[in-house]
Design a protein around this motif. Structure first.
Motif, PDB file in Angstrom:
ATOM      1  N   MET A 251      47.797 -49.191 -68.906  1.00  0.00           N
ATOM      2  CA  MET A 251      47.913 -48.298 -70.059  1.00  0.00           C
ATOM      3  C   MET A 251      46.761 -47.308 -70.047  1.00  0.00           C
ATOM      4  O   MET A 251      45.604 -47.687 -69.834  1.00  0.00           O
ATOM      5  CB  MET A 251      47.889 -49.091 -71.362  1.00  0.00           C
ATOM      6  N   ARG A 252      47.055 -46.021 -70.248  1.00  0.00           N
ATOM      7  CA  ARG A 252      46.044 -44.966 -70.361  1.00  0.00           C
ATOM      8  C   ARG A 252      46.492 -44.034 -71.477  1.00  0.00           C
ATOM      9  O   ARG A 252      47.571 -43.449 -71.391  1.00  0.00           O
ATOM     10  CB  ARG A 252      45.913 -44.148 -69.068  1.00  0.00           C
ATOM     11  N   GLY A 253      45.680 -43.899 -72.491  1.00  0.00           N
ATOM     12  CA  GLY A 253      46.013 -43.000 -73.593  1.00  0.00           C
ATOM     13  C   GLY A 253      47.330 -43.332 -74.259  1.00  0.00           C
ATOM     14  O   GLY A 253      48.062 -42.428 -74.661  1.00  0.00           O
ATOM     15  N   GLY A 254      47.661 -44.616 -74.344  1.00  0.00           N
ATOM     16  CA  GLY A 254      48.905 -45.035 -74.983  1.00  0.00           C
ATOM     17  C   GLY A 254      50.141 -44.885 -74.120  1.00  0.00           C
ATOM     18  O   GLY A 254      51.252 -45.094 -74.597  1.00  0.00           O
ATOM     19  N   LYS A 255      49.969 -44.503 -72.846  1.00  0.00           N
ATOM     20  CA  LYS A 255      51.117 -44.332 -71.944  1.00  0.00           C
ATOM     21  C   LYS A 255      51.012 -45.324 -70.797  1.00  0.00           C
ATOM     22  O   LYS A 255      49.921 -45.598 -70.296  1.00  0.00           O
ATOM     23  CB  LYS A 255      51.147 -42.923 -71.361  1.00  0.00           C
ATOM     24  N   LEU A 256      52.161 -45.822 -70.356  1.00  0.00           N
ATOM     25  CA  LEU A 256      52.216 -46.700 -69.192  1.00  0.00           C
ATOM     26  C   LEU A 256      52.148 -45.834 -67.938  1.00  0.00           C
ATOM     27  O   LEU A 256      52.988 -44.958 -67.726  1.00  0.00           O
ATOM     28  CB  LEU A 256      53.499 -47.535 -69.204  1.00  0.00           C
ATOM     29  N   MET A 257      51.119 -46.065 -67.126  1.00  0.00           N
ATOM     30  CA  MET A 257      50.892 -45.282 -65.915  1.00  0.00           C
ATOM     31  C   MET A 257      50.931 -46.204 -64.693  1.00  0.00           C
ATOM     32  O   MET A 257      50.543 -47.370 -64.778  1.00  0.00           O
ATOM     33  CB  MET A 257      49.529 -44.582 -65.979  1.00  0.00           C
ATOM     34  N   VAL A 258      51.372 -45.636 -63.569  1.00  0.00           N
ATOM     35  CA  VAL A 258      51.443 -46.393 -62.321  1.00  0.00           C
ATOM     36  C   VAL A 258      50.502 -45.754 -61.305  1.00  0.00           C
ATOM     37  O   VAL A 258      50.647 -44.573 -60.986  1.00  0.00           O
ATOM     38  CB  VAL A 258      52.881 -46.422 -61.754  1.00  0.00           C
ATOM     39  N   PRO A 259      49.528 -46.521 -60.789  1.00  0.00           N
ATOM     40  CA  PRO A 259      48.690 -45.998 -59.704  1.00  0.00           C
ATOM     41  C   PRO A 259      49.521 -45.907 -58.418  1.00  0.00           C
ATOM     42  O   PRO A 259      50.167 -46.869 -58.022  1.00  0.00           O
ATOM     43  CB  PRO A 259      47.590 -47.059 -59.562  1.00  0.00           C
TER      44      PRO A 259
ATOM     45  N   ALA B 294      43.778 -43.872 -56.330  1.00  0.00           N
ATOM     46  CA  ALA B 294      45.209 -43.700 -56.540  1.00  0.00           C
ATOM     47  C   ALA B 294      45.423 -42.703 -57.667  1.00  0.00           C
ATOM     48  O   ALA B 294      44.670 -42.677 -58.644  1.00  0.00           O
ATOM     49  CB  ALA B 294      45.850 -45.038 -56.889  1.00  0.00           C
ATOM     50  N   ALA B 295      46.442 -41.883 -57.519  1.00  0.00           N
ATOM     51  CA  ALA B 295      46.818 -40.963 -58.591  1.00  0.00           C
ATOM     52  C   ALA B 295      47.631 -41.749 -59.615  1.00  0.00           C
ATOM     53  O   ALA B 295      48.431 -42.620 -59.255  1.00  0.00           O
ATOM     54  CB  ALA B 295      47.648 -39.817 -58.022  1.00  0.00           C
ATOM     55  N   LEU B 296      47.411 -41.452 -60.893  1.00  0.00           N
ATOM     56  CA  LEU B 296      48.167 -42.113 -61.949  1.00  0.00           C
ATOM     57  C   LEU B 296      49.379 -41.268 -62.308  1.00  0.00           C
ATOM     58  O   LEU B 296      49.251 -40.077 -62.605  1.00  0.00           O
ATOM     59  CB  LEU B 296      47.291 -42.328 -63.184  1.00  0.00           C
ATOM     60  N   HIS B 297      50.552 -41.900 -62.255  1.00  0.00           N
ATOM     61  CA  HIS B 297      51.808 -41.220 -62.576  1.00  0.00           C
ATOM     62  C   HIS B 297      52.454 -41.907 -63.764  1.00  0.00           C
ATOM     63  O   HIS B 297      52.445 -43.145 -63.850  1.00  0.00           O
ATOM     64  CB  HIS B 297      52.769 -41.273 -61.386  1.00  0.00           C
TER      65      HIS B 297
END
Length: 196
Positions: A54-62, A81-84
């Protein structure tokens, strides 16, 4: 030379289609093969993921390139890794429920709707030019081995059969990074399929 456990003239069914599964439906994604993109724009593959966060309330995938993934695995280090956003990531999984294809698909069968990454059907290696570097499936010992890369074009082996050489994908990337030539297996061409 053909391995003693590999019948020379067995003709197995092709491997299953590779289906995109939305990342939000997947768990334990570390090392999973993924596709990123957005409907109407396009898709990018040959990537690996780590577990979502979780980043800033959003589910992110490295997400990182396969070469960076294998380097970090070999060296025991963390890779950048870039977070998408999870809604822009799909995990590639073999899908046994999709009918397998034994022949190349015609153009109209290959049309997609663009809302998600397309199904990918492995093609017989004997029908694909330019095999070197391609991801392949190899039928051996009664099962498919995958996460392999082809390291040669087709050739006639000492038994008079048409074959290719394959290596583990991890070793393929290590070869480019270190110069260490990988251990290679010989695959009879009628027992190998190339991922599309």
């Amino acid at each position: 030379m053909t391995a003693p456990h590999e019948p020379r003239y067995e003709f197995p069914d092709p491997p299953p289609a590779i289906a995109p599964v939305p990342a939000i439906k997947c768990f334990d994604m570390r090392g999973a093969r993924v596709v990123i993109g957005e409907a109407g724009h396009g898709w990018r593959g040959d990537l690996r993921a780590d577990d979502p966060l979780m980043r800033g309330g959003k589910l992110m995938v490295p997400v990182l390139s396969e070469s960076d993934f294998y380097r970090s695995e070999d060296e025991g280090t963390e890779a950048m890794a870039a977070l998408h956003p999870a809604e822009q990531v799909w995990v590639e999984k073999p899908d046994e429920s999709v009918p397998r294809r034994t022949a190349a698909r015609h153009l109209f069968e290959r049309l997609v709707d663009g809302d998600e990454p397309p199904l990918r059907f492995p093609a017989p290696a004997s029908e694909v030019p330019g095999l070197t570097g391609r991801r392949v499936w190899h039928w051996r010992s009664g099962a498919f081995a995958y996460d392999l890369r082809c390291v040669s074009e087709a050739f006639e082996n000492t038994d008079g059969d048409i074959a290719i050489k394959v290596c583990a994908e991890r070793d393929w990337y290590r070869w480019s990074r270190t110069g260490k030539i990988p251990t290679m297996d010989e695959a009879l061409i009628h027992m190998a399929w190339v991922e599309g």
